[in-house]
Motif scaffolding. Structure first.
Motif, PDB file in Angstrom:
ATOM      1  N   LEU A  87     -20.215  -3.666  26.640  1.00 56.88           N
ATOM      2  CA  LEU A  87     -20.911  -2.378  26.638  1.00 56.88           C
ATOM      3  C   LEU A  87     -19.961  -1.232  26.281  1.00 56.88           C
ATOM      4  CD1 LEU A  87     -23.581  -0.915  27.154  1.00 56.88           C
ATOM      5  CD2 LEU A  87     -22.926  -0.740  29.558  1.00 56.88           C
ATOM      6  N   ALA A  88     -18.769  -1.220  26.859  1.00 56.53           N
ATOM      7  CA  ALA A  88     -17.789  -0.174  26.566  1.00 56.53           C
ATOM      8  C   ALA A  88     -17.401  -0.184  25.088  1.00 56.53           C
ATOM      9  CB  ALA A  88     -16.547  -0.349  27.438  1.00 56.53           C
ATOM     10  N   LEU A  89     -17.179  -1.362  24.551  1.00 53.84           N
ATOM     11  CA  LEU A  89     -16.824  -1.473  23.135  1.00 53.84           C
ATOM     12  C   LEU A  89     -17.985  -1.043  22.241  1.00 53.84           C
ATOM     13  CD1 LEU A  89     -14.869  -4.810  23.391  1.00 53.84           C
ATOM     14  CD2 LEU A  89     -13.917  -2.622  22.618  1.00 53.84           C
TER      15      LEU A  89
ATOM     16  N   GLU B  67      -9.095  -4.676  30.411  1.00 47.77           N
ATOM     17  CA  GLU B  67      -8.781  -5.812  31.280  1.00 47.77           C
ATOM     18  C   GLU B  67      -9.393  -5.648  32.666  1.00 47.77           C
ATOM     19  OE1 GLU B  67      -4.553  -7.612  29.904  1.00 47.77           O
ATOM     20  OE2 GLU B  67      -4.499  -5.655  30.890  1.00 47.77           O
ATOM     21  N   SER B  68      -9.642  -4.416  33.075  1.00 48.51           N
ATOM     22  CA  SER B  68     -10.194  -4.172  34.406  1.00 48.51           C
ATOM     23  C   SER B  68     -11.709  -4.419  34.464  1.00 48.51           C
ATOM     24  CB  SER B  68      -9.900  -2.742  34.844  1.00 48.51           C
ATOM     25  OG  SER B  68     -10.679  -1.805  34.108  1.00 48.51           O
ATOM     26  N   LEU B  69     -12.341  -4.582  33.307  1.00 56.31           N
ATOM     27  CA  LEU B  69     -13.791  -4.749  33.247  1.00 56.31           C
ATOM     28  C   LEU B  69     -14.180  -6.220  33.159  1.00 56.31           C
ATOM     29  CD1 LEU B  69     -14.568  -2.015  30.550  1.00 56.31           C
ATOM     30  CD2 LEU B  69     -14.619  -1.759  33.046  1.00 56.31           C
ATOM     31  N   ASP B  70     -15.373  -6.540  33.672  1.00 57.01           N
ATOM     32  CA  ASP B  70     -15.886  -7.892  33.459  1.00 57.01           C
ATOM     33  C   ASP B  70     -16.444  -7.975  32.037  1.00 57.01           C
ATOM     34  OD1 ASP B  70     -18.536  -6.868  33.394  1.00 57.01           O
ATOM     35  OD2 ASP B  70     -18.873  -7.305  35.499  1.00 57.01           O
ATOM     36  N   HIS B  71     -16.828  -9.155  31.625  1.00 59.39           N
ATOM     37  CA  HIS B  71     -17.271  -9.399  30.247  1.00 59.39           C
ATOM     38  C   HIS B  71     -18.384  -8.444  29.814  1.00 59.39           C
ATOM     39  CE1 HIS B  71     -18.552 -11.452  26.616  1.00 59.39           C
ATOM     40  NE2 HIS B  71     -19.772 -11.475  27.114  1.00 59.39           N
ATOM     41  N   GLU B  72     -19.428  -8.331  30.602  1.00 60.47           N
ATOM     42  CA  GLU B  72     -20.574  -7.489  30.228  1.00 60.47           C
ATOM     43  C   GLU B  72     -20.179  -6.021  30.087  1.00 60.47           C
ATOM     44  OE1 GLU B  72     -23.508  -8.628  29.254  1.00 60.47           O
ATOM     45  OE2 GLU B  72     -22.777 -10.660  29.643  1.00 60.47           O
ATOM     46  N   ALA B  73     -19.382  -5.533  31.018  1.00 64.23           N
ATOM     47  CA  ALA B  73     -18.941  -4.137  30.964  1.00 64.23           C
ATOM     48  C   ALA B  73     -18.035  -3.905  29.759  1.00 64.23           C
ATOM     49  CB  ALA B  73     -18.223  -3.763  32.252  1.00 64.23           C
TER      50      ALA B  73
ATOM     51  N   VAL C 112     -12.981  -7.743  21.919  1.00 66.20           N
ATOM     52  CA  VAL C 112     -12.501  -6.708  21.001  1.00 66.20           C
ATOM     53  C   VAL C 112     -12.620  -7.211  19.562  1.00 66.20           C
ATOM     54  CG1 VAL C 112     -10.518  -5.316  20.282  1.00 66.20           C
ATOM     55  CG2 VAL C 112     -10.979  -5.673  22.716  1.00 66.20           C
ATOM     56  N   HIS C 113     -12.208  -8.440  19.323  1.00 67.74           N
ATOM     57  CA  HIS C 113     -12.312  -9.016  17.982  1.00 67.74           C
ATOM     58  C   HIS C 113     -13.767  -9.091  17.532  1.00 67.74           C
ATOM     59  CE1 HIS C 113      -8.104 -10.251  17.525  1.00 67.74           C
ATOM     60  NE2 HIS C 113      -8.144 -10.532  18.811  1.00 67.74           N
ATOM     61  N   VAL C 114     -14.623  -9.550  18.402  1.00 65.21           N
ATOM     62  CA  VAL C 114     -16.043  -9.686  18.074  1.00 65.21           C
ATOM     63  C   VAL C 114     -16.657  -8.327  17.778  1.00 65.21           C
ATOM     64  CG1 VAL C 114     -18.308 -10.364  18.998  1.00 65.21           C
ATOM     65  CG2 VAL C 114     -16.323 -11.832  19.377  1.00 65.21           C
TER      66      VAL C 114
END
Length: 75
Positions: free
Chosen positions: A13-15, A4-10, A38-40
């Protein structure tokens, strides 16, 4: 919560980095509603996404007990 602390792009990338490893599933606990990324990511990696309202320690204990029984050697 980290994602939740990350923006969409981050988040994407993390996932992507996390799912490069042999992860058997993603377990979401405590009734948390994961962001759509997360689902994607889980679908794209073929990794099951499990969700429960149980708190993390209870969910892990129950899942561990289930797996011990399911994977136990039968004689």
């Amino acid at each position: 919560r980290y994602l939740e602390s990350l923006d969409h792009e981050a988040r994407v990338l993390a996932l992507r980095h996390a799912l490069e490893h042999a992860i058997p599933c993603i377990l979401i606990t405590g009734g948390f509603v994961p962001p759509p990324e997360v689902h994607v990511a889980a679908d794209g990696a073929g990794v099951p996404l499990l969700q429960t309202t149980m708190v993390t320690p209870v969910a892990i204990a129950k899942l561990g007990a289930f797996l011990e029984d399911a994977l136990a050697t039968r004689t």
